[in-house]
Scaffold this motif. Structure first.
Motif, short mmCIF file in Angstrom:
data_model
loop_
_atom_site.label_atom_id
_atom_site.label_comp_id
_atom_site.label_asym_id
_atom_site.label_seq_id
_atom_site.Cartn_x
_atom_site.Cartn_y
_atom_site.Cartn_z
N ASP A 1 -7.24 -1.70 4.55
CA ASP A 1 -5.85 -1.37 4.18
C ASP A 1 -5.70 0.09 3.73
O ASP A 1 -4.61 0.52 3.37
N HIS A 2 -6.81 0.88 3.80
CA HIS A 2 -6.73 2.31 3.45
C HIS A 2 -7.12 3.21 4.63
O HIS A 2 -6.85 4.41 4.58
N HIS B 1 -11.50 5.22 0.26
CA HIS B 1 -12.59 4.25 0.42
C HIS B 1 -12.40 3.51 1.74
O HIS B 1 -11.38 3.67 2.40
N HIS C 1 -1.94 1.19 -4.41
CA HIS C 1 -1.09 -0.01 -4.30
C HIS C 1 0.02 -0.02 -5.34
O HIS C 1 -0.12 0.54 -6.43
N ASN D 1 0.83 -1.22 0.00
CA ASN D 1 0.00 0.00 0.00
C ASN D 1 0.86 1.26 0.00
O ASN D 1 2.00 1.23 0.45
N ASP E 1 -8.09 2.59 -4.87
CA ASP E 1 -8.03 1.30 -5.57
C ASP E 1 -8.91 1.31 -6.82
O ASP E 1 -9.32 0.26 -7.30
FE FE Z 1 -6.53 -1.62 -1.22
#
Ligand code: FE
Ligand code: ZN
Length: 259
Positions: free
Chosen positions: A60-61, A56, A171, A14, A132
């Motif tokens: 992972d964000h 979003h 990413h 990321n 993403d």
């Molecule tokens: Fe992601």
């Protein structure tokens, strides 16, 4: 020269992004994937966190939001208004097309549904943060939206930005994306040239962001679904519907199957 954007690698692949508000010791972070690397980057430059812009709701964000808010309780957290219930620490929902002043920065929010229904890009100066939705040479999976929505988000909305717009995505997937692009469009010289540049960057341990909207137009199959070579590759998966949305869906399915 546009706004300076610091790249903060997080998790396995990321990117969080850090912008200092010019003339201050305050910073805006895009996608606080995890707290520790973002905190370290802020400390390294002696910056206070003023705001987080979330593209979003995926963990992972936004995984670092709450921990960073403990240390910087006055920081604002921006995200798309309909995602208020699933964005940790959200203080301010944004609307599609909304322009707002953030400290000294002018920000424009662009709703780009497809990967998720609440996905939003932020345009700051000549830099766009795409999460993403648009990757370098690729796009995100369709977890919540339709191919028609994702086609529109990438081709009409993000694709409508100026060629020189710098693209910062969520990413480091560029090498794999370019392999797929080359398989789909072997005659595309721009893909070959970019693959070489990307290999050199990665070999030096450097990120492949930013790209530009102009480069994406030349190399990203998801901005090129109507090109004859690509169309021919996915034709059998179209069941008669040759709309751009249907083509886009077929290219996305081909990518899902690609190794
Ligand atoms: Fe992601
Ligand atoms: Zn995601």
């Amino acid at each position: 020269m546009g706004i300076a954007v610091g790249i903060v690698p997080c998790l396995s692949d990321n990117y969080s992004y850090l912008m200092r508000v010019p003339g201050t010791d305050r910073a805006v972070v895009v996608d606080a994937s995890e707290a520790a690397p973002v905190r370290a980057a802020l400390r390294e430059h002696g910056l206070t966190l003023a705001a987080i812009l979330a593209t979003h709701h995926h963990e992972d964000h936004v995984g670092g939001n709450l921990e960073l808010l403990k240390e910087f309780p006055n920081a604002q957290v921006f995200g798309f208004e309909t995602d208020a219930g699933r964005l940790p620490g959200l203080t301010r929902g944004v609307k599609d097309g909304e322009r707002f002043a953030l400290e000294g920065l002018e920000v424009k929010a662009m709703h780009i549904p497809g990967h998720t229904l609440g996905a939003v890009a932020y345009l700051v100066d000549d830099a766009v943060f795409t999460g993403d939705t648009l990757f370098v040479a690729g796009c995100g999976r369709l977890f919540e939206g339709t191919p028609a929505q994702m086609y529109d988000s990438i081709n009409t909305r993000l694709g409508g930005l100026a060629d020189a717009t710098r693209v910062y995505c969520g990413h480091e997937y560029t090498a794999k994306n370019l392999e797929f692009a080359a398989a789909l469009e072997p005659s595309n010289q721009a893909v070959r040239d970019k693959s070489e540049r990307v290999r050199a960057l990665l070999a030096r341990g450097e990120p492949t962001v930013p790209s530009t909207i102009g480069e994406e137009r030349e190399t990203n199959p998801f901005l090129r679904v109507e090109k004859p070579e690509i169309l021919a590759k996915v034709a059998e998966d179209l069941s008669g519907d040759r709309s751009t949305a249907s083509l886009f869906g077929a290219v996305r399915r081909a990518k899902d199957r690609f190794r």
